[in-house]
Each structure stands twice: as C-alpha cells, then as structure tokens.
Design a protein around this motif. Structure first.
Motif, mmCIF file in Angstrom:
data_model
loop_
_atom_site.group_PDB
_atom_site.id
_atom_site.type_symbol
_atom_site.label_atom_id
_atom_site.label_comp_id
_atom_site.label_asym_id
_atom_site.label_seq_id
_atom_site.Cartn_x
_atom_site.Cartn_y
_atom_site.Cartn_z
ATOM 1 N N GLY A 22 -8.948 -54.914 46.126
ATOM 2 C CA GLY A 22 -9.140 -54.996 44.110
ATOM 3 C C GLY A 22 -9.547 -56.314 43.869
ATOM 4 N N SER A 23 -8.782 -57.200 44.336
ATOM 5 C CA SER A 23 -8.142 -58.252 43.654
ATOM 6 C C SER A 23 -8.966 -59.641 44.298
ATOM 7 C CB SER A 23 -6.871 -58.505 43.728
ATOM 8 O OG SER A 23 -6.215 -59.334 44.634
ATOM 9 N N THR A 24 -10.359 -59.250 45.100
ATOM 10 C CA THR A 24 -11.098 -59.604 45.371
ATOM 11 C C THR A 24 -12.093 -60.851 44.651
ATOM 12 O OG1 THR A 24 -9.957 -59.013 47.975
ATOM 13 C CG2 THR A 24 -12.110 -60.863 47.461
ATOM 14 N N PRO A 25 -12.561 -61.706 44.026
ATOM 15 C CA PRO A 25 -12.748 -62.301 43.489
ATOM 16 C C PRO A 25 -14.452 -61.533 43.550
ATOM 17 C CG PRO A 25 -11.860 -64.036 43.892
ATOM 18 C CD PRO A 25 -11.416 -62.945 44.772
ATOM 19 N N PRO A 26 -15.033 -61.362 42.780
ATOM 20 C CA PRO A 26 -17.103 -61.241 43.166
ATOM 21 C C PRO A 26 -18.086 -62.559 44.001
ATOM 22 C CG PRO A 26 -16.563 -61.449 40.909
ATOM 23 C CD PRO A 26 -15.103 -61.379 41.542
ATOM 24 N N THR A 27 -18.163 -61.634 44.817
ATOM 25 C CA THR A 27 -19.566 -63.993 44.821
ATOM 26 C C THR A 27 -20.100 -63.522 44.305
ATOM 27 O OG1 THR A 27 -18.260 -63.226 47.566
ATOM 28 C CG2 THR A 27 -20.576 -64.150 47.370
ATOM 29 N N HIS A 28 -20.405 -64.313 44.242
ATOM 30 C CA HIS A 28 -21.194 -65.516 42.399
ATOM 31 C C HIS A 28 -22.766 -66.143 44.315
ATOM 32 C CE1 HIS A 28 -19.350 -64.350 39.591
ATOM 33 N NE2 HIS A 28 -18.396 -64.883 40.161
ATOM 34 N N PHE A 29 -24.279 -65.782 43.691
ATOM 35 C CA PHE A 29 -25.588 -66.151 44.545
ATOM 36 C C PHE A 29 -26.262 -66.160 43.422
ATOM 37 C CE2 PHE A 29 -23.647 -61.697 46.506
ATOM 38 C CZ PHE A 29 -23.226 -62.407 48.032
ATOM 39 N N TYR A 30 -26.332 -67.663 44.046
ATOM 40 C CA TYR A 30 -27.485 -68.573 42.866
ATOM 41 C C TYR A 30 -29.233 -69.050 44.020
ATOM 42 C CZ TYR A 30 -23.342 -68.844 41.297
ATOM 43 O OH TYR A 30 -21.563 -69.095 40.342
ATOM 44 N N VAL A 31 -29.778 -69.103 43.248
ATOM 45 C CA VAL A 31 -31.209 -69.826 43.545
ATOM 46 C C VAL A 31 -31.420 -70.929 43.215
ATOM 47 C CG1 VAL A 31 -32.083 -66.972 44.348
ATOM 48 C CG2 VAL A 31 -32.255 -67.956 42.279
ATOM 49 N N LEU A 32 -32.176 -71.526 43.412
ATOM 50 C CA LEU A 32 -32.828 -73.005 42.942
ATOM 51 C C LEU A 32 -34.326 -72.569 41.871
ATOM 52 C CD1 LEU A 32 -32.850 -75.208 46.335
ATOM 53 C CD2 LEU A 32 -31.032 -75.429 43.886
ATOM 54 N N GLU A 33 -34.436 -73.836 41.187
ATOM 55 C CA GLU A 33 -35.627 -72.982 40.306
ATOM 56 C C GLU A 33 -37.055 -74.050 40.360
ATOM 57 O OE1 GLU A 33 -36.075 -70.162 38.215
ATOM 58 O OE2 GLU A 33 -34.219 -69.301 38.647
ATOM 59 N N ALA A 34 -37.610 -73.969 40.474
ATOM 60 C CA ALA A 34 -39.585 -74.780 39.990
ATOM 61 C C ALA A 34 -39.487 -75.126 39.039
ATOM 62 C CB ALA A 34 -40.312 -73.397 40.727
ATOM 63 N N LEU A 35 -40.160 -75.037 38.757
ATOM 64 C CA LEU A 35 -41.095 -76.561 37.181
ATOM 65 C C LEU A 35 -41.021 -75.421 36.599
ATOM 66 C CD1 LEU A 35 -42.802 -79.661 38.100
ATOM 67 C CD2 LEU A 35 -40.547 -79.764 37.802
ATOM 68 N N SER A 36 -40.359 -76.217 34.967
ATOM 69 C CA SER A 36 -40.921 -74.597 34.737
ATOM 70 C C SER A 36 -41.353 -75.492 33.482
ATOM 71 C CB SER A 36 -39.392 -74.646 33.611
ATOM 72 O OG SER A 36 -38.702 -75.124 32.971
ATOM 73 N N GLU A 37 -41.701 -76.104 32.902
ATOM 74 C CA GLU A 37 -42.364 -76.991 31.907
ATOM 75 C C GLU A 37 -44.005 -77.262 32.390
ATOM 76 O OE1 GLU A 37 -40.640 -80.493 34.263
ATOM 77 O OE2 GLU A 37 -40.191 -78.679 33.428
ATOM 78 N N ALA A 38 -45.057 -77.379 31.143
ATOM 79 C CA ALA A 38 -46.085 -77.264 31.812
ATOM 80 C C ALA A 38 -46.870 -79.107 32.444
ATOM 81 C CB ALA A 38 -46.988 -76.578 30.669
ATOM 82 N N PRO A 39 -47.285 -78.624 33.515
ATOM 83 C CA PRO A 39 -47.731 -79.942 34.754
ATOM 84 C C PRO A 39 -48.636 -80.480 33.837
ATOM 85 C CG PRO A 39 -48.709 -77.991 35.162
ATOM 86 C CD PRO A 39 -47.763 -77.153 34.053
ATOM 87 N N LEU A 40 -48.831 -81.868 33.817
ATOM 88 C CA LEU A 40 -49.931 -82.934 33.500
ATOM 89 C C LEU A 40 -50.984 -82.649 34.046
ATOM 90 C CD1 LEU A 40 -48.295 -85.745 33.275
ATOM 91 C CD2 LEU A 40 -48.896 -84.930 31.512
ATOM 92 N N SER A 41 -52.244 -82.293 33.904
ATOM 93 C CA SER A 41 -53.727 -82.169 34.420
ATOM 94 C C SER A 41 -53.724 -83.042 35.274
ATOM 95 C CB SER A 41 -55.007 -81.801 33.367
ATOM 96 O OG SER A 41 -55.071 -83.465 32.730
ATOM 97 N N SER A 42 -54.437 -82.736 36.625
ATOM 98 C CA SER A 42 -54.484 -84.228 38.131
ATOM 99 C C SER A 42 -56.083 -83.972 37.525
ATOM 100 C CB SER A 42 -54.472 -83.089 38.621
ATOM 101 O OG SER A 42 -54.647 -82.138 39.237
ATOM 102 N N THR A 43 -56.383 -85.510 38.692
ATOM 103 C CA THR A 43 -57.818 -85.490 38.162
ATOM 104 C C THR A 43 -58.401 -84.349 39.346
ATOM 105 O OG1 THR A 43 -56.988 -87.745 38.361
ATOM 106 C CG2 THR A 43 -59.513 -87.740 38.520
ATOM 107 N N PRO A 44 -59.651 -84.038 38.614
ATOM 108 C CA PRO A 44 -59.860 -83.179 39.279
ATOM 109 C C PRO A 44 -61.085 -84.413 40.513
ATOM 110 C CG PRO A 44 -61.043 -83.011 37.012
ATOM 111 C CD PRO A 44 -60.211 -84.703 37.368
#
Length: 198
Positions: A22-44
């Motif tokens: 009962g005293s074992t600490p809980p395991t925490h799980f993580y994920v890496l996050e992708a870009l959240s900001e708006a990207p610059l428009s690329s050349t068509p």
C-alpha cells in the motif's frame, strides 16, 4: 497453542506485506508533445511530395520504459516510477511526423514503415545519439540525419544536430516538456533542409 501462535504469525506477516504494498508510490506516465504553435506557411509546390520519416534509431540505454537521467559522475538514474507511456522511439517518430506535417503543409509526411501508402519521394533517416537529461542541469538532443532520394537511392543532404536547454525545474513533467521543445527545434531544422530540395 503452537498452532495458534503460527496462525497469528502468518496473519501478522500478511498484514505487513499488504501495508508495504500500500505504501508503493504510484507510477507516472509521460508522452512527448508535438508543436502547438501555428506553423509558418510554406512555399506552394506544384505537386505534393511524399516524405517518409524513418527509420529512427535511439541509444540502447533509452530503449526502456523508465526515464533515464545522467549524473555528473557518468552514472545514470533509471526512474522506476516515471515512465514513458509508449516506446520512446515510437513517440519520437510520431512527434517528428506531426511537427513536419505542420511545418511542411504542402507535403505529405509518413512515418516509417509507410508501405501501406506506397512509395515516398524522400526519406529522412535519423540516428539519435543523445535524448536525455543531466540531473538538474540540461536536456540534450544530439542526432545525425540524412535525407535520401528514394527513387534514385542517392544522398541529398545530411547533418549533425545538437540542441541543449537549461532546466529551471528538474521535475519530470518539466523535463519531458523541455525534451519536447528540443524535438520542435529539431523539426524546424529538418523542415528547413527539406524546403531547400526541389
């Protein structure tokens, strides 16, 4: 009497074990996050290029669930209760693919293996040398990368990337966030290289 004492001893041992569990600490799980900001428009471009990301290799030390931290004496800490929610190599590939899809809006970005989509025009091969943290100091990304022309099997561009960020907060959530930031910067560098190709 001895039999009754044995029963009490077994019961006491069981309670002790349950208390320890009962005293074992809980395991925490993580994920890496992708870009959240708006990207610059690329050349068509006249036609959408298909770009494959992978294969990606990572150091054997990082091929585990636990988050690895390097210590000043060249030893490492492997965090038993702070783990990646999915295999790290897969998470890195997903984030890079998502980032490049946001940055290269006129291209189609595929994650290796992409056989279900047919062939790709270019392949970005990545060898991650470092993707870890130094205890209470920095997060580090170091990688060799190459862009291959899949049709002609020729090398179009290659480079060596080294990104380091200071850690203000040495907690695991902050560390993972900082590692995500290094992937964002790495994605920008790859995007610039891909943008130069005709």
């Amino acid at each position: 009497m001895a039999n009754q004492f044995s029963k009490r001893l077994i019961l006491l041992s069981a309670c002790t074990l349950l208390s320890a569990c009962g005293s074992t600490p809980p395991t925490h799980f993580y994920v890496l996050e992708a870009l959240s900001e708006a990207p610059l428009s690329s050349t068509p471009t006249a036609k959408k290029r298909q770009i494959g990301i992978g294969p990606i290799s990572i150091p054997t030390l990082l091929e585990r669930k636990q988050i690895v931290t390097r210590l000043p004496d060249n030893s490492v800490t492997i965090a038993e209760f702070h783990q990646w929610a999915s295999p790290l190599k897969d998470n890195v590939a997903q984030v890079l693919t998502h980032n490049l899809a946001s940055l290269q809006t006129n291209d189609l970005i595929r994650t290796y293996p992409w056989s279900a989509y047919g062939v790709v025009d270019y392949r970005v091969v990545i060898d991650l040398i470092r993707f870890d943290t130094r205890s209470e100091q920095t997060v580090n990304l170091e990688a060799n990368w190459s862009i291959m022309d899949e049709k002609n099997r020729t090398l179009l561009d290659n480079g060596h990337t080294k990104i380091e960020h200071q850690l203000d907060d040495s907690s695991y959530p902050s560390t993972v966030k900082a590692l995500s930031k290094t992937l964002s910067e790495f994605s920008q560098e790859l995007s610039t290289a891909l943008g130069k190709l005709k």
